[in-house]
Design an enzyme around this catalytic site. Structure first.
Site, mmCIF file in Angstrom:
data_model
loop_
_atom_site.group_PDB
_atom_site.id
_atom_site.type_symbol
_atom_site.label_atom_id
_atom_site.label_comp_id
_atom_site.label_asym_id
_atom_site.label_seq_id
_atom_site.Cartn_x
_atom_site.Cartn_y
_atom_site.Cartn_z
ATOM 1 N N ARG A 68 0.836 -1.206 0.000
ATOM 2 C CA ARG A 68 0.000 0.000 0.000
ATOM 3 C C ARG A 68 0.877 1.265 0.000
ATOM 4 N NH1 ARG A 68 -0.843 4.894 2.132
ATOM 5 N NH2 ARG A 68 -0.184 4.087 4.149
ATOM 6 N N ASP A 69 1.488 1.562 1.123
ATOM 7 C CA ASP A 69 2.280 2.790 1.239
ATOM 8 C C ASP A 69 3.415 2.786 0.210
ATOM 9 O OD1 ASP A 69 3.232 5.163 2.229
ATOM 10 O OD2 ASP A 69 3.565 4.461 4.260
ATOM 11 N N HIS B 57 5.376 4.157 12.615
ATOM 12 C CA HIS B 57 5.484 4.100 11.148
ATOM 13 C C HIS B 57 6.435 5.206 10.694
ATOM 14 C CE1 HIS B 57 3.323 3.843 7.043
ATOM 15 N NE2 HIS B 57 4.095 4.901 6.932
ATOM 16 N N HIS C 104 9.418 6.953 8.138
ATOM 17 C CA HIS C 104 10.017 7.033 6.804
ATOM 18 C C HIS C 104 11.483 7.407 6.992
ATOM 19 C CE1 HIS C 104 6.445 6.961 3.944
ATOM 20 N NE2 HIS C 104 5.944 6.713 5.143
ATOM 21 N N CYS D 290 4.571 9.646 -0.474
ATOM 22 C CA CYS D 290 3.194 10.104 -0.294
ATOM 23 C C CYS D 290 2.896 11.094 -1.403
ATOM 24 C CB CYS D 290 3.006 10.760 1.072
ATOM 25 S SG CYS D 290 1.372 11.488 1.270
ATOM 26 N N ASN E 291 9.482 4.364 3.160
ATOM 27 C CA ASN E 291 9.374 3.872 4.536
ATOM 28 C C ASN E 291 10.727 3.296 4.950
ATOM 29 O OD1 ASN E 291 6.566 3.200 3.125
ATOM 30 N ND2 ASN E 291 6.217 3.499 5.296
HETATM 31 ZN ZN ZN Z 1 4.055 5.992 5.230
#
Ligand code: ZN
Length: 316
Positions: free
Chosen positions: A19-20, A211, A213, A244, A253
């Site tokens: 996803r990310d 979470h 990065h 993003c 990430n």
């Molecule tokens: Zn992220």
């Protein structure tokens, strides 16, 4: 070391690469290739995935196949698949697809939230009530994710109280897990310590997930701070994929294989086999067609020794 920093004995690693990691990539992976990557990670021992996002396919074309991807992986047992949803419509699609948990997301910064979902923070929080009611009795877990928890690329510092207020709101909706997102890599160890302490005070029922990065190269230093505080849930992406679309300068990430390497060397249990995770990272590199930022998948584990005879001896 473990005693000195009181790290947890066991850590849950959630893979967010599908996803990310993929949502901002120019290369669009087919559903079959995404599924192949997820299966390689499951084979390495990964048990939690943030798999996709039920957002508008126009806004995020890379995740337009959310329902197809869930269907493709339906045969996999004992693995938790979560998906981000922006609103009730997204939640309906996620429920229909058959996901294990729905992640509601909002940014701690007004400007980033407006860019990301075109709503104020309070509008986002109010819209979550409907989703929580819809999930009641469905057996689907509700989780929360807060973006820009450690700083906003538009506003600068983010007030710790803004993060705490949102975490409480998620707790009131029944969420046990709330992820603190460092969307553009602005976290530092002191900010991590401050935010975790505040969260434990104002939302003690919430188990925080960190979470990070690696935008400024201190993603794993922030993990060390989290470990020292006993935080046992982290999100990472294979190869360090990610970014993003609604935040300038956002990069990947922290890499799953770098995280798993660090945890393994500290004697912390993850249930993940590093060698097999490196194979999954190599698959991700082939699928993306470019070198990925992760380091351990390039260098190998520390005791993967080089052939001495193959390296010339310095003369003179
Ligand atoms: Zn992220």
């Amino acid at each position: 070391m473990l005693e000195a920093i009181r790290a947890p004995r066991q850590v849950h690693v959630t893979e967010v690469g599908p996803r990310d990691g993929l949502q901002n990539e120019k290369v669009l992976l087919s559903t079959a290739h995404k599924a192949e990557l997820v299966r390689a990670l499951v084979a390495a021992g990964v048990r939690e995935f943030e798999l996709t996002s039920f957002v508008s396919p126009r806004a995020v074309p890379a995740l337009a196949d959310a329902a197809e991807l869930v269907a493709e992986l339906r045969d996999i047992d004992r693995v938790h698949f979560s998906a981000l949803v922006p609103n009730l419509r997204g939640a309906e699609r996620a429920l229909e697809a058959g996901i294990d948990s729905v992640v509601l997301f909002v940014s701690a910064s007004e400007t980033h939230n407006a860019k990301n979902v075109n709503a104020s923070v309070d509008e986002s929080l109010a819209s979550f009530e409907q989703v929580a009611r819809r999930l009641e009795g469905s057996g689907i877990e509700l989780r929360g994710a807060i973006a820009t928890c450690f700083g906003c690329p538009f506003e600068g510092d983010v007030d710790v109280a803004a993060v705490g207020r949102i975490a409480r709101h998620f707790a009131d909706l029944g969420a046990r897990y709330v992820s603190l997102g460092d969307t553009t890599g602005m976290a530092t160890p002191p900010l991590v310590a401050e935010r975790i302490a505040h969260l434990r005070e104002v939302a003690p029922g919430v188990s925080p997930t960190l979470h990070f990065h690696n935008t400024r190269g201190i993603g794993l230093a922030n993990v060390m701070q989290g470990l020292a505080l006993g935080v046992d849930r982290y999100e990472s992406s294979i190869g360090g994929l990610g970014g993003c679309p609604f935040a300038p300068k956002a990069t990947g990430n922290i890499a799953s294989e770098d995280l798993v390497y660090l945890l393994g060397e500290m004697g912390i249990e993850t249930g993940i086999d590093l060698e097999r995770m490196i194979e999954a990272a190599q698959l991700a590199t082939r699928l993306m067609g470019r070198p990925l930022p992760a380091q351990v998948s390039k260098a190998g584990p520390r005791l993967a020794l080089s052939d001495c005879a193959a390296v010339p001896t310095a003369k003179g």
